[in-house]
Write a protein that holds these residues in place. Structure first.
Motif, PDB file in Angstrom:
ATOM      1  N   ALA A 148      52.592  42.069  37.860  1.00 33.05           N
ATOM      2  CA  ALA A 148      53.185  41.108  36.923  1.00 33.05           C
ATOM      3  C   ALA A 148      52.109  40.429  36.089  1.00 33.05           C
ATOM      4  CB  ALA A 148      53.999  40.075  37.695  1.00 33.05           C
ATOM      5  N   SER A 149      50.999  40.045  36.715  1.00 35.10           N
ATOM      6  CA  SER A 149      49.900  39.417  35.972  1.00 35.10           C
ATOM      7  C   SER A 149      49.314  40.381  34.949  1.00 35.10           C
ATOM      8  CB  SER A 149      48.805  38.958  36.943  1.00 35.10           C
ATOM      9  OG  SER A 149      49.258  37.887  37.738  1.00 35.10           O
ATOM     10  N   ASN A 150      49.143  41.648  35.352  1.00 30.24           N
ATOM     11  CA  ASN A 150      48.615  42.646  34.433  1.00 30.24           C
ATOM     12  C   ASN A 150      49.552  42.866  33.254  1.00 30.24           C
ATOM     13  OD1 ASN A 150      46.431  42.946  36.118  1.00 30.24           O
ATOM     14  ND2 ASN A 150      47.157  44.847  37.056  1.00 30.24           N
ATOM     15  N   GLY A 208      61.608  40.420  32.086  1.00 28.94           N
ATOM     16  CA  GLY A 208      61.985  39.214  32.808  1.00 28.94           C
ATOM     17  C   GLY A 208      61.444  39.110  34.221  1.00 28.94           C
ATOM     18  N   PRO A 209      61.562  40.168  35.064  1.00 30.83           N
ATOM     19  CA  PRO A 209      61.084  40.059  36.446  1.00 30.83           C
ATOM     20  C   PRO A 209      59.594  39.772  36.564  1.00 30.83           C
ATOM     21  CG  PRO A 209      62.554  41.949  36.204  1.00 30.83           C
ATOM     22  CD  PRO A 209      62.281  41.435  34.818  1.00 30.83           C
ATOM     23  N   ALA A 210      58.817  40.046  35.517  1.00 33.47           N
ATOM     24  CA  ALA A 210      57.368  39.822  35.580  1.00 33.47           C
ATOM     25  C   ALA A 210      56.964  38.468  35.001  1.00 33.47           C
ATOM     26  CB  ALA A 210      56.629  40.928  34.831  1.00 33.47           C
ATOM     27  N   ARG A 211      57.852  37.845  34.228  1.00 31.55           N
ATOM     28  CA  ARG A 211      57.468  36.617  33.516  1.00 31.55           C
ATOM     29  C   ARG A 211      57.233  35.455  34.469  1.00 31.55           C
ATOM     30  NH1 ARG A 211      61.211  38.223  29.287  1.00 31.55           N
ATOM     31  NH2 ARG A 211      62.868  36.988  30.233  1.00 31.55           N
ATOM     32  N   ALA A 225      39.137  34.688  41.413  1.00 31.42           N
ATOM     33  CA  ALA A 225      38.895  33.269  41.549  1.00 31.42           C
ATOM     34  C   ALA A 225      39.021  32.835  43.007  1.00 31.42           C
ATOM     35  CB  ALA A 225      39.877  32.479  40.701  1.00 31.42           C
ATOM     36  N   GLY A 226      39.374  33.820  43.853  1.00 28.26           N
ATOM     37  CA  GLY A 226      39.346  33.533  45.283  1.00 28.26           C
ATOM     38  C   GLY A 226      40.680  33.092  45.862  1.00 28.26           C
ATOM     39  N   GLY A 227      41.793  33.343  45.234  1.00 26.79           N
ATOM     40  CA  GLY A 227      43.045  32.943  45.876  1.00 26.79           C
ATOM     41  C   GLY A 227      44.242  33.168  45.003  1.00 26.79           C
ATOM     42  N   TRP A 228      45.307  32.424  45.273  1.00 31.17           N
ATOM     43  CA  TRP A 228      46.595  32.573  44.591  1.00 31.17           C
ATOM     44  C   TRP A 228      46.905  31.298  43.817  1.00 31.17           C
ATOM     45  CZ3 TRP A 228      49.007  37.206  44.997  1.00 31.17           C
ATOM     46  CH2 TRP A 228      48.575  38.045  46.024  1.00 31.17           C
ATOM     47  N   LEU A 229      47.523  31.477  42.671  1.00 26.53           N
ATOM     48  CA  LEU A 229      48.016  30.340  41.903  1.00 26.53           C
ATOM     49  C   LEU A 229      49.527  30.414  41.939  1.00 26.53           C
ATOM     50  CD1 LEU A 229      47.529  27.940  40.001  1.00 26.53           C
ATOM     51  CD2 LEU A 229      47.564  29.551  38.094  1.00 26.53           C
ATOM     52  N   LEU A 230      50.175  29.468  42.585  1.00 26.80           N
ATOM     53  CA  LEU A 230      51.632  29.498  42.717  1.00 26.80           C
ATOM     54  C   LEU A 230      52.264  28.816  41.524  1.00 26.80           C
ATOM     55  CD1 LEU A 230      51.982  28.575  46.512  1.00 26.80           C
ATOM     56  CD2 LEU A 230      51.771  30.829  45.432  1.00 26.80           C
ATOM     57  N   SER A 231      53.261  29.498  40.966  1.00 32.58           N
ATOM     58  CA  SER A 231      53.944  28.919  39.791  1.00 32.58           C
ATOM     59  C   SER A 231      55.070  28.017  40.235  1.00 32.58           C
ATOM     60  CB  SER A 231      54.472  30.040  38.915  1.00 32.58           C
ATOM     61  OG  SER A 231      55.362  30.858  39.647  1.00 32.58           O
TER      62      SER A 231
END
Length: 441
Positions: free
Chosen positions: A407-409, A423-426, A435-441
């Motif tokens: 999805a990020s790509n 839509g499913p990737a947005r 950056a060493g981890g996850w960014l939760l939306s």
């Protein structure tokens, strides 16, 4: 060559170690003769060192450790290709064997009923454990078909009853499958490659068949060899193929664009020359464009010259092989995110602009600006839409990092191409691997 009684040609070495190769004149003149490589076209004239060395070097394993025993025992240097093939050539990669002059053929069709021995469960588990820990195979176990690449793997045969087997010693029978075992540092590689290969098939690419097996507490990948077939008698035969490094006359050390130099490297211009030599250049160009988009979206930046291959068929027909060795390498922070070949002037996904992708298409051979714009929008949209349909399945099936990476790509690449993100990737979480981890939306 497998199934051939007579030699295709002769490889010689001079006293200084220089190589030369010449096709056998009788072979060149026979109907249906095929060339060994785009870099070695059928001709009665000999090929000297600069052309012969890269092709035959590529028949040896990439993992130097696999050559260490013969080098130590015989006192042979790594650059003595003929010396190494004198001892190892009967089992070298592919349909070819390189044998001392006058030797009978060693690679022959395999009969399921008499040429294979079933591997008992404890033996198979011991093999998997050795590969997982990157140790020598158990005593009495010889790898019957040395394989290129850096992953831990061995070649086996899947019998009609579903059991795994090895060719009987001295039979010369082909293997039918590759067993890939993740090592201790990359325990999830088997399941990740399995999902990436399944996605490739789902998007519509001809792709090597794969299955995931639980062995010795590890998820290992069983890959069907695309260079095998059954003859009229139901015997397993090898099909001659070569990777793009061999086709370009490049040693395996130059399989990435960044390691070569202009005119002698694996880049998009070199790929175009290969595709122009196939039976369907226009169709193969479009397939390569689609494969590039797919790899960018799934995070496979390891599409180097040895991960693309050609079939050489009777009558001189040439076509690309099914896709293989697709792994979302961007999930591994210990690996580079630099692309195997540049897209325009971009060396990473994040650098790609619309202008870069347009230059990529132009270099592949799409001369019309209108056609380039149409193809980039059409293929990027189609592939992204199909992949987006699998994100929820991946996320719920234990592959959330892969789903979020894809999805990020999509947001990065489609944004650069000014294409709407499905839509499913947005709204998926952003994968921030480096950056060493996850960014939760």
């Amino acid at each position: 060559m497998d199934s051939s009684e007579n030699p295709v040609g002769v490889l010689v070495r001079d006293q200084r170690g220089g190589l030369a190769f010449a096709y056998d004149r009788a072979y060149v003149s026979q109907p249906g003769a095929i060339s060994l490589s785009l870099s070695l076209p059928l001709t009665a004239e000999p090929f000297e060192e600069a052309v012969a060395r890269p092709f035959f070097d590529n028949l040896l394993q990439e993992r130097d450790g696999a050559l260490s025993d013969i080098m130590a025992r015989e006192g042979i240097a790594r650059d003595d290709i003929a010396g190494l093939l004198f001892h190892l050539g009967k089992d070298c990669a592919g349909a070819l064997s390189v044998l001392p002059a006058g030797s009978p053929p060693t690679k022959v069709p395999g009969d399921y009923q008499k040429d294979y021995q079933r591997l008992e469960d404890d033996r198979l588990i011991a093999i998997v454990d050795s590969l997982h820990k990157r140790r020598r195979l158990p005593a009495g176990t010889d790898d019957p078909s040395p394989l290129a690449g850096m992953q831990s793997k061995t070649a086996l045969t899947l019998l009609p009853d579903g059991s795994l087997a090895g060719p009987l010693p001295g039979s010369g029978a082909p293997t039918t499958h590759i067993l890939k075992v993740p090592d201790q540092e990359h325990i999830h590689d088997g399941s990740l490659e399995y999902e990436a290969m399944r996605l490739s098939h789902a998007v519509g690419f001809s792709t090597a068949d794969v299955s995931l097996l639980p062995l010795a507490g590890i998820e290992v990948l069983l890959v069907t060899r695309f260079d095998r077939a059954l003859d009229r008698d139901g015997r397993v035969v090898r099909i001659h193929q070569e990777d793009f490094a061999q086709a370009l006359g490049l040693p395996s050390a130059l399989k990435y664009e960044r390691r070569g130099a202009p005119g002698r490297r694996f880049d998009v211009d070199a790929v175009r020359r290969i595709l122009d030599a196939t039976d369907d250049p226009a169709g193969e160009r479009e397939l390569f464009i689609q494969a590039t988009l797919f790899d960018l979206l799934v995070g496979n930046v390891d599409g180097h010259a040895k991960n693309f291959a050609l079939f050489h068929e009777p009558g001189g027909r040439i076509r690309t092989s099914p896709r293989y060795d697709i792994l979302p390498t961007r999930l591994d922070d210990t690996l580079t995110d630099e692309l195997a070949y540049r897209i325009g002037d971009a060396t990473t996904l994040d650098e790609i602009s619309g202008e870069d992708f347009d230059l990529f298409l132009q270099t592949v051979g799409i001369s019309s600006a209108a056609a380039r714009q149409r193809l980039s929008k059409r293929y990027a949209t189609e592939i992204a839409t199909k992949l987006a349909g699998h994100l929820d399945r991946l996320g719920k099936g234990g592959q959330k990092p892969l789903a979020d990476l894809i999805a990020s790509n999509m947001r990065t690449l489609l944004g650069a191409l000014d294409i709407e993100v499905p839509g499913p990737a947005r709204d998926r979480d952003a994968y921030i691997g480096r950056a060493g981890g996850w960014l939760l939306s």
